[in-house]
Motif scaffolding. Structure first.
Motif, PDB file in Angstrom:
ATOM      1  N   GLY A 308       0.426  -1.220  -0.268  1.00 15.40           N
ATOM      2  CA  GLY A 308      -0.151   0.090   0.087  1.00 15.40           C
ATOM      3  C   GLY A 308       0.967   1.651  -0.086  1.00 15.40           C
ATOM      4  N   ALA A 309       0.239   2.148  -0.409  1.00 13.61           N
ATOM      5  CA  ALA A 309       0.895   3.798  -0.487  1.00 13.61           C
ATOM      6  C   ALA A 309       0.369   4.457   0.224  1.00 13.61           C
ATOM      7  CB  ALA A 309       0.515   4.806  -1.719  1.00 13.61           C
ATOM      8  N   VAL A 310       1.691   5.888   0.776  1.00 10.26           N
ATOM      9  CA  VAL A 310       1.000   6.854   1.977  1.00 10.26           C
ATOM     10  C   VAL A 310       1.232   7.636   1.521  1.00 10.26           C
ATOM     11  CG1 VAL A 310       0.636   7.551   4.106  1.00 10.26           C
ATOM     12  CG2 VAL A 310      -0.185   5.288   3.926  1.00 10.26           C
ATOM     13  N   HIS A 311       1.105   9.036   0.588  1.00  5.31           N
ATOM     14  CA  HIS A 311       2.182  10.298   0.348  1.00  5.31           C
ATOM     15  C   HIS A 311       0.741  11.114   0.096  1.00  5.31           C
ATOM     16  CE1 HIS A 311       0.287   9.198  -3.843  1.00  5.31           C
ATOM     17  NE2 HIS A 311       0.746   7.789  -3.640  1.00  5.31           N
ATOM     18  N   GLY A 312       1.461  12.102  -0.256  1.00  2.00           N
ATOM     19  CA  GLY A 312       0.359  13.503  -0.894  1.00  2.00           C
ATOM     20  C   GLY A 312      -0.696  13.279  -1.948  1.00  2.00           C
ATOM     21  N   ASP A 313      -0.215  13.206  -2.348  1.00  2.00           N
ATOM     22  CA  ASP A 313      -1.355  12.801  -4.134  1.00  2.00           C
ATOM     23  C   ASP A 313      -2.468  11.917  -3.810  1.00  2.00           C
ATOM     24  OD1 ASP A 313      -0.435  14.820  -5.186  1.00  2.00           O
ATOM     25  OD2 ASP A 313       0.800  13.507  -6.798  1.00  2.00           O
ATOM     26  N   LEU A 314      -2.490  10.934  -2.146  1.00  2.00           N
ATOM     27  CA  LEU A 314      -3.369  10.643  -2.539  1.00  2.00           C
ATOM     28  C   LEU A 314      -4.708  11.516  -1.272  1.00  2.00           C
ATOM     29  CD1 LEU A 314      -2.369   7.106  -1.319  1.00  2.00           C
ATOM     30  CD2 LEU A 314      -3.522   7.910  -3.311  1.00  2.00           C
ATOM     31  N   GLY A 315      -5.835  11.132  -1.337  1.00  2.00           N
ATOM     32  CA  GLY A 315      -7.078  11.627  -0.215  1.00  2.00           C
ATOM     33  C   GLY A 315      -6.461  11.474   1.445  1.00  2.00           C
ATOM     34  N   GLN A 316      -7.195  11.833   2.211  1.00  2.00           N
ATOM     35  CA  GLN A 316      -6.679  11.262   3.181  1.00  2.00           C
ATOM     36  C   GLN A 316      -7.819  10.256   3.688  1.00  2.00           C
ATOM     37  OE1 GLN A 316      -5.512  12.541   6.003  1.00  2.00           O
ATOM     38  NE2 GLN A 316      -5.916  11.704   7.495  1.00  2.00           N
ATOM     39  N   GLY A 317      -9.196  10.122   2.864  1.00  2.00           N
ATOM     40  CA  GLY A 317      -9.625   8.599   2.991  1.00  2.00           C
ATOM     41  C   GLY A 317      -8.722   7.299   2.396  1.00  2.00           C
ATOM     42  N   ALA A 318      -8.131   7.668   1.397  1.00  2.00           N
ATOM     43  CA  ALA A 318      -7.099   6.423   0.950  1.00  2.00           C
ATOM     44  C   ALA A 318      -5.739   6.261   2.345  1.00  2.00           C
ATOM     45  CB  ALA A 318      -6.838   6.737  -0.305  1.00  2.00           C
ATOM     46  N   ARG A 319      -5.757   7.047   2.134  1.00  2.00           N
ATOM     47  CA  ARG A 319      -4.281   7.244   3.059  1.00  2.00           C
ATOM     48  C   ARG A 319      -4.391   6.502   4.758  1.00  2.00           C
ATOM     49  NH1 ARG A 319      -2.004  13.297   3.139  1.00  2.00           N
ATOM     50  NH2 ARG A 319      -1.282  12.811   4.785  1.00  2.00           N
ATOM     51  N   GLU A 320      -5.725   7.024   4.720  1.00  2.00           N
ATOM     52  CA  GLU A 320      -5.753   6.157   6.491  1.00  2.00           C
ATOM     53  C   GLU A 320      -5.983   4.579   5.986  1.00  2.00           C
ATOM     54  OE1 GLU A 320      -9.009   7.922   7.990  1.00  2.00           O
ATOM     55  OE2 GLU A 320      -7.866  10.102   8.769  1.00  2.00           O
ATOM     56  N   GLN A 321      -6.768   4.196   5.057  1.00  2.00           N
ATOM     57  CA  GLN A 321      -7.616   2.512   4.308  1.00  2.00           C
ATOM     58  C   GLN A 321      -6.025   2.243   4.230  1.00  2.00           C
ATOM     59  OE1 GLN A 321      -8.045   2.346   0.585  1.00  2.00           O
ATOM     60  NE2 GLN A 321      -9.305   0.502   0.339  1.00  2.00           N
ATOM     61  N   ALA A 322      -4.971   2.940   3.534  1.00  2.00           N
ATOM     62  CA  ALA A 322      -3.201   1.954   3.309  1.00  2.00           C
ATOM     63  C   ALA A 322      -3.058   1.373   5.069  1.00  2.00           C
ATOM     64  CB  ALA A 322      -2.541   2.565   2.709  1.00  2.00           C
ATOM     65  N   LEU A 323      -2.862   2.845   5.706  1.00  2.00           N
ATOM     66  CA  LEU A 323      -2.280   3.234   7.058  1.00  2.00           C
ATOM     67  C   LEU A 323      -3.300   1.580   8.224  1.00  2.00           C
ATOM     68  CD1 LEU A 323      -1.835   6.647   8.263  1.00  2.00           C
ATOM     69  CD2 LEU A 323      -0.216   5.036   7.596  1.00  2.00           C
ATOM     70  N   ARG A 324      -4.444   1.839   7.715  1.00  2.00           N
ATOM     71  CA  ARG A 324      -5.501   0.475   8.744  1.00  2.00           C
ATOM     72  C   ARG A 324      -4.928  -0.918   8.151  1.00  2.00           C
ATOM     73  NH1 ARG A 324     -10.211   4.199   7.932  1.00  2.00           N
ATOM     74  NH2 ARG A 324     -10.501   2.759   5.824  1.00  2.00           N
ATOM     75  N   ALA A 325      -5.245  -0.985   7.031  1.00  2.00           N
ATOM     76  CA  ALA A 325      -4.863  -1.979   5.965  1.00  2.00           C
ATOM     77  C   ALA A 325      -3.324  -2.314   6.533  1.00  2.00           C
ATOM     78  CB  ALA A 325      -4.888  -2.420   4.509  1.00  2.00           C
ATOM     79  N   PHE A 326      -2.102  -1.689   6.855  1.00  2.00           N
ATOM     80  CA  PHE A 326      -1.294  -1.744   7.679  1.00  2.00           C
ATOM     81  C   PHE A 326      -0.765  -2.552   9.177  1.00  2.00           C
ATOM     82  CE2 PHE A 326       3.486  -1.081   8.712  1.00  2.00           C
ATOM     83  CZ  PHE A 326       4.650  -1.479   8.098  1.00  2.00           C
ATOM     84  N   ARG A 327      -2.059  -1.958   9.630  1.00  2.00           N
ATOM     85  CA  ARG A 327      -2.342  -2.198  11.180  1.00  2.00           C
ATOM     86  C   ARG A 327      -2.935  -3.188  10.970  1.00  2.00           C
ATOM     87  NH1 ARG A 327      -2.158   3.951  11.663  1.00  2.00           N
ATOM     88  NH2 ARG A 327      -0.719   4.684  12.895  1.00  2.00           N
ATOM     89  N   ASN A 328      -4.102  -3.328  10.370  1.00  2.00           N
ATOM     90  CA  ASN A 328      -4.448  -5.257  10.762  1.00  2.00           C
ATOM     91  C   ASN A 328      -3.560  -6.024  10.170  1.00  2.00           C
ATOM     92  OD1 ASN A 328      -6.340  -3.160  11.794  1.00  2.00           O
ATOM     93  ND2 ASN A 328      -7.667  -3.420  10.219  1.00  2.00           N
ATOM     94  N   GLY A 329      -2.737  -5.748   9.296  1.00  2.00           N
ATOM     95  CA  GLY A 329      -1.561  -6.873   8.942  1.00  2.00           C
ATOM     96  C   GLY A 329      -2.764  -7.936   7.586  1.00  2.00           C
ATOM     97  N   LYS A 330      -3.143  -6.298   6.351  1.00  2.00           N
ATOM     98  CA  LYS A 330      -3.249  -7.190   5.514  1.00  2.00           C
ATOM     99  C   LYS A 330      -2.985  -6.341   4.609  1.00  2.00           C
ATOM    100  CE  LYS A 330      -8.763  -6.761   6.184  1.00  2.00           C
ATOM    101  NZ  LYS A 330      -9.694  -5.226   6.694  1.00  2.00           N
ATOM    102  N   VAL A 331      -2.117  -5.783   4.349  1.00  2.00           N
ATOM    103  CA  VAL A 331      -0.246  -5.520   3.885  1.00  2.00           C
ATOM    104  C   VAL A 331       0.621  -5.499   4.924  1.00  2.00           C
ATOM    105  CG1 VAL A 331       0.506  -3.464   2.631  1.00  2.00           C
ATOM    106  CG2 VAL A 331      -1.815  -3.627   2.281  1.00  2.00           C
TER     107      VAL A 331
END
Length: 535
Positions: A308-331
């Motif tokens: 997953g990716a987290v950077h400034g060109d992503l909307g906040q929803g997409a950034r938080e989606q990637a972080l949740r997936a990372f914390r939950n182990g899906k990514v």
């Protein structure tokens, strides 16, 4: 404005340095925090403080201003968070006889200012965990999402606010956020706020607070501008530099560092093989640019990795989606820019890869600080391109590391496999049998009512695609507009159309296919004659 010198410096005592680390550890209960707070921490397995917490709590609980400095990943959040929660009066304190009913208020009693949205979420979660038993109301205020839920939370009543400068000033300017009851202020990662240009906003926020308050400033590095800020707005602060007894240098000893000189075209292949090293858990890859982060995330996904990716060109929803997936182990691979170098505290991050050399030594410290946290061990790998060697030499010298001349390395180099524990025969594509993660698509994206016109899915590019698709649909539905009739006027009076003007449209239509005759020009000598004058 209170201009006072820094008067004291507290560091771990020599007696503590001479003893084993286990012998000097105490418990949070012994440091004098409330029993309910200690109970909340023990429920999540936190019983003994780190050095920065043990040194800070006695001073901060006494109400003194504090400047806390410690390495990334050594527990600064609870170092200021626990004294902050002690300042807040909640109904549980009235029931326990520690406060009077008239001391209760729905206005914020404590404020934490942070530079990034990700750090805002991280601090909020830590404070909610520590204040769970007392039911302390903590609210995150940051941009990139709709105002309404945040305003509604403020109306219901909040005890602690954690926010970014821009959104805090917006709500304060709209009279939605009242800061007149704040008893304690924390500036977290103050050096980053100065680097991002937030100093004027921070000063405006401080000027909205009561003059009598406790102020705490925490950061991993303390440049001169931060000390200047402390001198202006703090009263006789205690400067605490805390380190573990067996930890030397500016980097955490638990993090094993590797630096290789790599070719830019070979880096994706190198990263894909490093991600198959023995014992690798969650991993973070840092890039300098948003475009590179998006590209590497896409390449790794095609190679079979759950990225997953987290950077400034992503909307906040997409950034938080990637972080949740990372914390939950899906990514298990998070590719990000330096927007995520501070504030991401995820358990189980074993590897950090600097795909591109960081800009300076502070950025390097915060990047590799995502692993080796809270006493755990980690691995940090830095890939230095030939063009980045001068920049890396400055970083190496500033941090007093041993990698002044990184070894030239490729994806097939034997020493790369040996140093990182990569199994022999590993290729740059993850075998299908090992693709066990659910992936980014398994984590739902939340509709945050984002502000700023950026789309939920793809940031700017996604916005452009959706906008072009919408305009195309409107063009199909648009009916031909009726041509407007115009009336010729001269001197404000309508002019009757003569036969020639009435025949003009027909003649123009008939002559549209005929070749145009060259325009005849009149030669003049001197000034041109005025219209309507006799020749």
């Amino acid at each position: 404005m209170r201009c006072v010198p820094l008067v004291r410096t507290t560091t771990p005592s020599a007696a503590r340095r001479d003893q084993p680390n286990e012998a000097v550890l105490t418990t949070f209960r012994e440091l004098g925090i409330l029993p309910e707070t200690a109970e909340a921490l023990e429920a999540v397995g936190i019983t003994s403080p780190f050095p920065i917490q043990a040194e800070t709590l006695p001073v901060a609980l006494a109400g003194a201003d504090v400047i806390g400095q410690a390495k990334t990943g050594t527990g600064k959040t609870l170092g200021f968070g626990l004294p902050l929660l002690e300042k807040v009066t909640v109904p549980a304190d009235v029931e326990a006889g520690r406060a009077k009913p008239e001391d209760l208020t729905d206005a914020p009693q404590a404020l934490v200012v942070v530079p990034t949205r990700e750090l805002c979420q991280q601090v909020t979660n830590d404070l909610l965990t520590a204040g769970k038993v007392r039911n302390v109301r903590v609210c995150a205020i940051y941009g990139g999402r709709s105002y309404e839920p945040q305003v509604e939370a403020l109306k219901k009543g909040v005890d602690v606010i954690v926010g970014t400068p821009g959104r805090l000033l917006d709500l304060a300017g709209q009279k939605k956020l009242r800061l007149s009851e704040v008893k304690a202020l924390v500036l977290d990662e103050a050096d980053e706020m100065l680097d991002l240009g937030f100093l004027p906003d921070v000063e405006k926020i401080i000027n909205l607070l009561p003059a009598r308050r406790q102020t705490m400033l925490f950061s991993a590095t303390m440049p001169g501008a931060v000390i200047g800020l402390a001198r202006r707005y703090m009263s006789q602060p205690t400067h605490i530099r805390a380190t573990a007894p067996d930890d030397e240098g500016q980097t955490v000893a638990n993090t094993k560092q590797h630096v290789f000189r790599a070719h830019s075209m070979d880096k994706p292949e190198m990263v894909a093989r490093i991600l198959q090293a023995d014992g690798r858990g969650l991993s973070m890859i840092f890039c300098r640019t948003k475009r590179t982060a998006a590209d590497i995330s896409e390449q790794l996904s095609k190679r079979g990795f759950a990225a997953g990716a987290v950077h400034g060109d992503l909307g906040q929803g997409a950034r938080e989606q990637a972080l949740r997936a990372f914390r939950n182990g899906k990514v298990d691979v998070l590719v990000c820019t330096d927007v995520a170098a501070r504030g991401i505290d995820v358990e189980g991050v074993t590897h950090v890869i600097n795909y591109q050399s960081p800009e300076d030594e502070k950025t390097y410290l915060h990047r590799i600080g995502r692993t080796g946290r809270a006493g755990a061990s980690g691995v940090a790998v830095t890939l230095v391109d030939w063009d980045d060697v001068p920049r890396w030499k400055l970083i190496n010298k500033a941090l007093e590391l041993d990698f002044d001349d990184p070894e030239e390395t490729y994806s097939t180099s034997a020493h790369l496999y040996e140093a990182l524990g990569i199994p022999e025969g590993t290729k740059g594509i993850l075998p299908r049998a090992e693709r066990t993660r659910a992936g980014l698509g398994a984590e739902e994206i939340e509709d945050l009512g984002e502000t700023g016109g950026r789309g939920r899915q793809g940031g700017r590019s996604g916005d452009r695609k959706s906008a072009s698709a919408g305009s195309a649909a409107k063009d199909e539905e648009r009916k031909p507009r009726r041509q407007r009739s115009r009336t010729r006027t001269r001197g404000g009076q309508p002019v009757a159309a003569d036969s020639a003007s009435q025949e003009a449209p027909a003649k123009a239509e008939a002559a549209s296919d005929a070749p145009r005759k060259p325009r005849r020009r009149r030669r003049t000598r001197g000034a041109a004659p005025k219209a309507g004058s006799a020749e």
